[in-house]
Scaffold this active site. Structure first.
Site, PDB file in Angstrom:
ATOM      1  N   HIS A 150       9.449   8.161   2.305  1.00 40.51           N
ATOM      2  CA  HIS A 150       9.051   9.305   1.485  1.00 40.51           C
ATOM      3  C   HIS A 150       7.960   8.890   0.497  1.00 40.51           C
ATOM      4  CE1 HIS A 150       9.178  13.085  -0.420  1.00 40.51           C
ATOM      5  NE2 HIS A 150      10.454  13.195  -0.729  1.00 40.51           N
ATOM      6  N   HIS A 202      -0.563  13.419   8.588  1.00 46.06           N
ATOM      7  CA  HIS A 202       0.460  14.120   7.811  1.00 46.06           C
ATOM      8  C   HIS A 202       1.287  14.981   8.745  1.00 46.06           C
ATOM      9  CE1 HIS A 202       2.276  16.629   4.687  1.00 46.06           C
ATOM     10  NE2 HIS A 202       1.970  15.651   3.871  1.00 46.06           N
ATOM     11  N   ASP A 251      -2.219  10.092  -0.252  1.00 48.69           N
ATOM     12  CA  ASP A 251      -1.959   8.701  -0.597  1.00 48.69           C
ATOM     13  C   ASP A 251      -3.109   7.771  -0.236  1.00 48.69           C
ATOM     14  OD1 ASP A 251       0.551   8.983  -1.734  1.00 48.69           O
ATOM     15  OD2 ASP A 251       1.513   9.086   0.229  1.00 48.69           O
TER      16      ASP A 251
END
Ligand SMILES: CC(C)(COP(=O)(O)OP(=O)(O)OC[C@H]1O[C@@H](n2cnc3c(N)ncnc32)[C@H](O)[C@@H]1OP(=O)(O)O)[C@@H](O)C(=O)NCCC(=O)NCCS
Length: 381
Positions: A222, A261, A317
């Site tokens: 996560h 993603h 990220d």
């Protein structure tokens, strides 16, 4: 009872109605309460966005003045919490500390509120506000420095940098930090948010819900991809070496962190904003090394994926770790920063869950045996 099919990991299962966040993966759009993430970072502060998430609308001037004053008045942490941070095992992860601190807060704040009226987590806002102080203080104590009293004049993001370094950040750094928190504040029904809602659905305290959510975010599936991206950047070291590094990783069937993603099949809008911040900070520092390494990784990765007909883009990220590095933040704080931003979203979901509650009670598909006989212990294999 609804007749539903088994879905491992609840993938695709709709478990609640929500008006907090829309992740439009096909079109690469993200909305909080109907406002696009691009507009929110361009025009609002993290405090305003927190108000938006908790109350469903942007505050007017009077509401904002009250809310901001209230949030800023809650920034300081008491001596027992400072003591807890100081005494926390040296090799424990700061996410474990955060989880414990929030549970501890529940012990001496939430009970009073529950006794005085129905539980209203909006009032103390400790989870959101104090997490920033806890993260900054953790880092200061870990590096042998003393506690910094929070500022009452700086934005939430700028104050975090101030408490961390002891110096007020300049306007660019302060506003980028505040925007990074907005970008991470909410993202729909992911594992940690779902965890918060499950706990809230039992009418447990808001603190228990947030503490459990922090535990879910701690897991490597996560939070934490930006840490790995920066490890990759450090390993590559030079933009010219990036193509060979990426080609080798893909040939060896390794994942390139920060790319792709589950939901976004178009560019992640948060990554686009983050990239612009990395560019601005690189310009300010006169050093584009991280930026160029990341862009070289992205180019080679996308070329390789497009050869296979798979358009895969950077996620948030991919650039955030380098932004944090240029803001002077060590890698071990990246996931805690995610938690301190996401606390706003978690709290919004806790309130939404409570407003129309039904305790979560899914079923498991039983694949075990039945009616087995118990052997005496000395006959068991
Ligand atoms: C996030 C992630 C799990 C999504 O995976 P997914 O849902 O399978 O993504 P897609 O369906 O778009 O993947 C299509 C293909 O591209 C590959 N792929 C996707 N992202 C990849 C990556 N970062 N590196 C290498 N290959 C990747 C997948 O393995 C899959 O290959 P296959 O068709 O041969 O099985 C994946 O992109 C990933 O692991 N990314 C890196 C980790 C990361 O940055 N996580 C943070 C997310 S915010």
């Amino acid at each position: 009872m609804a007749n539903v099919e088994y879905s491992k990991g609840l993938e695709g299962v709709i478990a609640a109605e929500s008006s907090i966040c829309k992740v439009d993966g096909e079109n690469g759009k993200l909305y909080y309460e109907g406002y696009s993430i691009e507009d929110l970072v361009a025009q609002c502060s993290f405090e305003e966005v927190t108000y938006l998430l908790l109350y469903g609308e942007l505050p007017n001037e009077r509401e904002y003045t009250w809310f901001q004053k209230h949030m800023r008045a809650s920034r300081d942490i008491s001596e027992p919490i400072r003591h807890m941070i100081r005494e926390f095992p040296d090799d424990a992860h700061p996410m474990e500390l955060l989880q414990s601190v929030v549970a501890y807060l529940s012990g001496y704040v939430e009970h009073k509120i529950q006794h005085s009226a129905h539980c209203n987590c909006r009032d103390p806002l400790h989870q959101v506000v104090q997490l920033a102080t806890v993260v900054a203080t953790y880092e200061r104590f870990k590096t042998g420095r003393s506690y910094i009293e929070p500022s009452k004049t700086l934005s939430h993001g700028a104050n975090f940098l101030y408490m961390l370094t002891g110096e007020e950040p300049d306007e660019l750094e302060g506003s980028i930090m505040d925007d990074c928190l907005i970008l991470h504040a909410e993202h729909g029904f992911n594992a940690s948010t779902f965890t918060a809602r499950v706990v809230a659905s039992t009418i447990s305290t808001c603190y228990s819900a947030i503490s459990a959510a922090i535990g879910a975010l701690f897991g490597s599936l996560h939070g934490g991809a930006n840490e790995k991206v920066m490890q990759m950047v450090d390993e590559i070291g030079d933009p010219a070496k990036a193509p060979a590094w990426v080609n080798r990783a893909l040939d060896e069937k390794r994942k390139v962190m920060g790319m792709g993603h589950r939901v976004y099949k178009a560019p992640d809008p948060r990554a686009t904003v983050m990239e612009s911040y990395l560019h601005k900070l690189s310009e300010k520092n006169g050093d584009f090394r991280y930026y160029e390494i990341l862009k070289a990784v992205e180019r080679t990765f996308r070329e390789r994926m497009e050869e296979k007909g798979k358009p895969i883009y950077p996620n948030v990220d991919f650039f955030s770790g380098a932004v944090y590095r240029l803001l002077g933040i060590p890698i071990r704080l990246y996931t805690p920063i995610f938690a301190m931003a996401r606390a706003s979203g978690w709290l919004a979901h806790v309130l939404e869950q409570r407003a129309d509650n039904r305790i979560y009670r899914p079923k498991a598909l039983y694949v075990g045996e039945r009616d087995k006989s118990i052997l005496p212990m000395n006959e068991r294999p």
